[in-house]
Design a protein around this motif. Structure first.
Motif, PDB file in Angstrom:
ATOM      1  N   UNK A  55      22.649  70.340  74.602  1.00 58.54           N
ATOM      2  CA  UNK A  55      23.758  70.369  73.543  1.00 58.54           C
ATOM      3  C   UNK A  55      24.553  69.151  73.943  1.00 58.54           C
ATOM      4  N   UNK A  56      24.957  69.205  75.229  1.00 57.37           N
ATOM      5  CA  UNK A  56      25.838  67.905  75.444  1.00 57.37           C
ATOM      6  C   UNK A  56      25.289  66.681  75.091  1.00 57.37           C
ATOM      7  N   UNK A  57      23.880  66.444  75.575  1.00 57.64           N
ATOM      8  CA  UNK A  57      23.016  65.341  75.373  1.00 57.64           C
ATOM      9  C   UNK A  57      22.876  65.065  73.786  1.00 57.64           C
ATOM     10  N   UNK A  58      22.761  66.099  73.072  1.00 58.22           N
ATOM     11  CA  UNK A  58      22.350  65.828  71.597  1.00 58.22           C
ATOM     12  C   UNK A  58      23.840  65.552  70.925  1.00 58.22           C
ATOM     13  N   UNK A  59      24.919  66.166  71.432  1.00 60.92           N
ATOM     14  CA  UNK A  59      25.987  66.016  70.761  1.00 60.92           C
ATOM     15  C   UNK A  59      26.454  64.408  70.968  1.00 60.92           C
ATOM     16  N   UNK A  60      26.172  64.069  71.969  1.00 55.87           N
ATOM     17  CA  UNK A  60      26.897  62.386  72.264  1.00 55.87           C
ATOM     18  C   UNK A  60      25.876  61.526  71.522  1.00 55.87           C
ATOM     19  N   UNK A  61      24.673  61.831  71.240  1.00 60.01           N
ATOM     20  CA  UNK A  61      23.723  61.034  70.574  1.00 60.01           C
ATOM     21  C   UNK A  61      23.736  61.349  68.969  1.00 60.01           C
ATOM     22  N   UNK A  62      24.415  62.432  68.534  1.00 53.89           N
ATOM     23  CA  UNK A  62      24.716  62.789  67.144  1.00 53.89           C
ATOM     24  C   UNK A  62      23.408  63.220  66.556  1.00 53.89           C
ATOM     25  N   UNK A  63      22.487  63.814  67.506  1.00 52.17           N
ATOM     26  CA  UNK A  63      21.235  64.538  67.095  1.00 52.17           C
ATOM     27  C   UNK A  63      21.564  66.064  66.779  1.00 52.17           C
ATOM     28  N   UNK A  64      22.138  66.175  65.586  1.00 51.69           N
ATOM     29  CA  UNK A  64      22.599  67.655  65.290  1.00 51.69           C
ATOM     30  C   UNK A  64      21.412  68.403  64.937  1.00 51.69           C
ATOM     31  N   UNK A  65      20.057  67.863  64.549  1.00 45.96           N
ATOM     32  CA  UNK A  65      19.327  68.771  64.305  1.00 45.96           C
ATOM     33  C   UNK A  65      18.541  69.451  65.649  1.00 45.96           C
ATOM     34  N   UNK A  66      18.493  68.659  66.649  1.00 44.46           N
ATOM     35  CA  UNK A  66      18.168  69.186  68.045  1.00 44.46           C
ATOM     36  C   UNK A  66      19.133  70.183  68.392  1.00 44.46           C
ATOM     37  N   UNK A  67      20.481  70.010  68.072  1.00 42.67           N
ATOM     38  CA  UNK A  67      21.581  70.791  68.830  1.00 42.67           C
ATOM     39  C   UNK A  67      21.169  72.345  67.979  1.00 42.67           C
ATOM     40  N   UNK A  68      21.003  72.073  66.638  1.00 46.96           N
ATOM     41  CA  UNK A  68      20.957  73.299  65.903  1.00 46.96           C
ATOM     42  C   UNK A  68      19.756  73.902  66.486  1.00 46.96           C
ATOM     43  N   UNK A  69      18.518  73.480  66.925  1.00 46.35           N
ATOM     44  CA  UNK A  69      17.492  73.990  67.248  1.00 46.35           C
ATOM     45  C   UNK A  69      17.757  74.835  68.413  1.00 46.35           C
ATOM     46  N   UNK A  70      18.557  74.613  69.399  1.00 48.52           N
ATOM     47  CA  UNK A  70      19.054  75.409  70.522  1.00 48.52           C
ATOM     48  C   UNK A  70      19.663  76.545  70.027  1.00 48.52           C
ATOM     49  N   UNK A  71      20.453  76.584  69.102  1.00 47.47           N
ATOM     50  CA  UNK A  71      21.323  77.657  68.813  1.00 47.47           C
ATOM     51  C   UNK A  71      20.269  78.548  67.679  1.00 47.47           C
TER      52      UNK A  71
END
Length: 120
Positions: A55-71
């Motif tokens: 999530x920290x990595x996705x947030x810094x690259x603005x990859x919110x689709x990947x971030x939501x997949x974790x959730x």
């Protein structure tokens, strides 16, 4: 008893039932907020250390689709009521906000940002 009397009795019973429901549920919004907080807390606690790193990595690259997949992985285990599925985006956003204030997560984000910085 005539049909009109039955209809009146049923109508009265329905009105009384609606009154009882309204009387018993004045704190519905408070109850909903409490279960939403429970769900958000669960989502934050269910994240593994690897999830937090991702999530920290996705947030810094603005990859919110990947971030939501974790959730998406933890959300089904944490939902308390069916109507929360309709408000999933709001709950995930709240979980993200809570996680963003977690000291350990902030350190992960800073470490990832330092590692990804140019000149490294």
């Amino acid at each position: 008893m005539t049909i009109n009397k039955w209809v009146r009795w049923l109508l009265c019973a329905a009105l009384i039932g609606a009154g009882v429901v309204a009387w018993l549920s004045p704190n519905y919004e408070e109850a909903q907020a409490a279960t939403d907080r429970q769900t958000v807390d669960c989502m934050v606690k269910q994240l593994t250390q690897d999830d937090k790193r991702n999530i920290a990595q996705f947030a810094d690259t603005n990859d919110f689709d990947s971030l939501w997949r974790v959730y998406d992985r933890v959300f089904p285990d944490c939902t308390v009521r069916g109507d929360q599925r309709d408000r999933k985006n709001e709950l995930v956003t709240s979980a993200w906000r809570v996680l963003s204030t977690d000291r350990e997560f902030v350190l992960l984000r800073e470490a990832h940002a330092a590692h990804a910085a140019p000149g490294r």
